[in-house]
Scaffold this motif. Sequence first.
Motif, PDB file in Angstrom:
ATOM      1  N   GLY A 106       4.913  10.496   3.394  1.00 28.37           N
ATOM      2  CA  GLY A 106       3.931  10.955   2.526  1.00 28.37           C
ATOM      3  C   GLY A 106       2.565  10.121   2.551  1.00 28.37           C
ATOM      4  O   GLY A 106       1.360  10.867   2.682  1.00 28.37           O
ATOM      5  N   THR A 107       2.657   8.784   2.612  1.00 24.78           N
ATOM      6  CA  THR A 107       1.501   8.020   2.503  1.00 24.78           C
ATOM      7  C   THR A 107       0.555   8.032   3.810  1.00 24.78           C
ATOM      8  O   THR A 107      -0.481   8.052   3.964  1.00 24.78           O
ATOM      9  N   PHE A 108       1.438   8.003   4.882  1.00 25.20           N
ATOM     10  CA  PHE A 108       0.949   7.590   6.321  1.00 25.20           C
ATOM     11  C   PHE A 108       0.971   8.831   7.393  1.00 25.20           C
ATOM     12  O   PHE A 108       0.592   8.644   8.487  1.00 25.20           O
ATOM     13  N   VAL A 109       1.410   9.880   6.978  1.00 23.93           N
ATOM     14  CA  VAL A 109       1.715  11.077   7.767  1.00 23.93           C
ATOM     15  C   VAL A 109       1.104  12.244   7.206  1.00 23.93           C
ATOM     16  O   VAL A 109      -0.059  12.697   7.713  1.00 23.93           O
TER      17      VAL A 109
ATOM     18  N   GLY B 144      -0.218   1.357   9.251  1.00 23.37           N
ATOM     19  CA  GLY B 144       0.619   2.493   9.326  1.00 23.37           C
ATOM     20  C   GLY B 144       2.007   2.163  10.196  1.00 23.37           C
ATOM     21  O   GLY B 144       2.944   2.411  10.141  1.00 23.37           O
ATOM     22  N   LEU B 145       1.556   1.274  11.248  1.00 27.95           N
ATOM     23  CA  LEU B 145       2.459   0.628  12.217  1.00 27.95           C
ATOM     24  C   LEU B 145       3.429  -0.338  11.382  1.00 27.95           C
ATOM     25  O   LEU B 145       4.812  -0.468  11.336  1.00 27.95           O
ATOM     26  N   LEU B 146       2.709  -1.057  10.641  1.00 29.53           N
ATOM     27  CA  LEU B 146       3.696  -2.101   9.870  1.00 29.53           C
ATOM     28  C   LEU B 146       4.572  -1.165   8.713  1.00 29.53           C
ATOM     29  O   LEU B 146       5.683  -1.625   8.544  1.00 29.53           O
ATOM     30  N   ALA B 147       3.921  -0.339   8.270  1.00 29.95           N
ATOM     31  CA  ALA B 147       4.822   0.649   7.154  1.00 29.95           C
ATOM     32  C   ALA B 147       6.083   1.269   8.172  1.00 29.95           C
ATOM     33  O   ALA B 147       6.992   1.375   7.417  1.00 29.95           O
ATOM     34  N   MET B 148       5.697   1.626   9.270  1.00 28.11           N
ATOM     35  CA  MET B 148       6.926   2.298  10.103  1.00 28.11           C
ATOM     36  C   MET B 148       7.743   1.389  10.455  1.00 28.11           C
ATOM     37  O   MET B 148       9.067   1.677  10.289  1.00 28.11           O
ATOM     38  N   LEU B 149       7.419   0.223  10.816  1.00 28.80           N
ATOM     39  CA  LEU B 149       8.381  -0.958  11.272  1.00 28.80           C
ATOM     40  C   LEU B 149       9.190  -1.367  10.018  1.00 28.80           C
ATOM     41  O   LEU B 149      10.467  -1.474  10.183  1.00 28.80           O
ATOM     42  N   LEU B 150       8.679  -1.190   8.624  1.00 36.18           N
ATOM     43  CA  LEU B 150       9.540  -1.587   7.368  1.00 36.18           C
ATOM     44  C   LEU B 150      10.778  -0.489   7.313  1.00 36.18           C
ATOM     45  O   LEU B 150      11.912  -0.790   7.020  1.00 36.18           O
ATOM     46  N   ALA B 151      10.008   0.681   7.560  1.00 37.88           N
ATOM     47  CA  ALA B 151      11.006   1.891   7.285  1.00 37.88           C
ATOM     48  C   ALA B 151      12.107   1.808   8.247  1.00 37.88           C
ATOM     49  O   ALA B 151      13.297   2.146   7.739  1.00 37.88           O
ATOM     50  N   VAL B 152      11.904   1.719   9.427  1.00 38.29           N
ATOM     51  CA  VAL B 152      12.873   1.619  10.883  1.00 38.29           C
ATOM     52  C   VAL B 152      13.764   0.654  10.273  1.00 38.29           C
ATOM     53  O   VAL B 152      14.987   0.567  10.649  1.00 38.29           O
ATOM     54  N   GLU B 153      13.273  -0.839   9.873  1.00 43.96           N
ATOM     55  CA  GLU B 153      14.081  -1.868   9.812  1.00 43.96           C
ATOM     56  C   GLU B 153      15.176  -1.520   8.465  1.00 43.96           C
ATOM     57  O   GLU B 153      16.374  -2.162   8.611  1.00 43.96           O
ATOM     58  N   THR B 154      14.607  -0.737   7.481  1.00 46.44           N
ATOM     59  CA  THR B 154      15.363  -0.674   6.249  1.00 46.44           C
ATOM     60  C   THR B 154      16.601   0.350   6.684  1.00 46.44           C
ATOM     61  O   THR B 154      17.786   0.341   6.475  1.00 46.44           O
TER      62      THR B 154
ATOM     63  N   LEU C  79       1.889   6.884  14.821  1.00 44.95           N
ATOM     64  CA  LEU C  79       2.449   6.009  14.188  1.00 44.95           C
ATOM     65  C   LEU C  79       3.916   5.583  15.022  1.00 44.95           C
ATOM     66  O   LEU C  79       4.534   4.420  14.915  1.00 44.95           O
ATOM     67  N   SER C  80       4.186   6.434  15.803  1.00 47.63           N
ATOM     68  CA  SER C  80       5.499   6.211  16.656  1.00 47.63           C
ATOM     69  C   SER C  80       4.924   5.585  18.040  1.00 47.63           C
ATOM     70  O   SER C  80       5.877   5.375  18.963  1.00 47.63           O
ATOM     71  N   THR C  81       3.799   5.293  18.134  1.00 53.17           N
ATOM     72  CA  THR C  81       3.015   4.465  19.297  1.00 53.17           C
ATOM     73  C   THR C  81       3.260   5.407  20.587  1.00 53.17           C
ATOM     74  O   THR C  81       3.272   5.057  21.663  1.00 53.17           O
TER      75      THR C  81
END
Length: 311
Positions: free
Chosen positions: A180-183, A245-255, A210-212
């Motif tokens: 919601g926040t970054f897409v 956005g990439l930092l947030a995506m990395l945290l979500a993928v790690e979770t 964000l998916s690079t």
Amino acid sequence: MGGLRPWARYGLLVVAQLLVLGLGAAVLQALEGPPALRVQAKLRAERATFQEEYGACLPPGALEELLSTVLAAQAHGVSSLGNGSEARNWDLPSALLFAASILTTTGYGHMAPLSAGGKAFCVIYAALGLPASLALMAALRHCLLPLLSRPGAWAANRWQLAPTTAALLQAAGLGLLVAGTFVLLPALVLWGVQGDCSLLEAIYFCFSSLSTIGLGDLLPAHGRSLHPVLYHLGQLALLGYLLLGLLAMLLAVETFSELPQVCAMVKFFGSSGPLTTEDQGGILGQDELALSTLPPSAAAPAAPSEQAPAC
């Protein structure tokens, strides 16, 4: 399937990857092939019309030579339209965005070095900058993941949830927050500001960034006659969006990667060979934890019956 050997499991992964690759190629060919043929036919018709109308004034092959030069320049990000916002491609905001696209592996492709020195510098810059960026992301992930796990721990204690359920709810909540926040939110802003792109195209741009993937076919304000100040502000905003956005995506993928279901799937395809140093370290940690729960008399080693003589 639990009795399969590791090589058979890896073979299944390779076959599944090839099937996914083939399915994607078949779908894209079916969806994008006809529109590409229509655009190609339209270009040929317009070129034929242009040559029929102005062919007497042009030497043979002059139009093709001009188009080849223009397309070659456009492939390197050099604008051939002469608008004010993109007249200088390698000013400071544009160079910052290009450097960020290298360090984040986004690689929009809207700009490319022309000189041999620039290409050599990109190789060295990426070779040194990518590990540094990965180290920074790993450090930030190490600091932020404990903070993000607190709401899940609070919810688990508050409603007496099972650890698996709490982890799944936490991962789903973080995924929805990032989406919601970054897409969705940036796509709505881009849709309202850009004006000539649809909401689907805006979401497509945000997700590809964000998916690079960074296909580069859609960039905010690219190719539009904007004031240079507004154009460069948009580039700086895109730079900040990429980094956060990439930092947030990395945290979500790690979770998501730490979910028990994902760990079980990884363990299924894992090797059944000898224990690695990491596995042995985990076992030693569990042994220390078990020993720490024993009473001091049981945890301490038995005293020798006779004291060794002093030297």
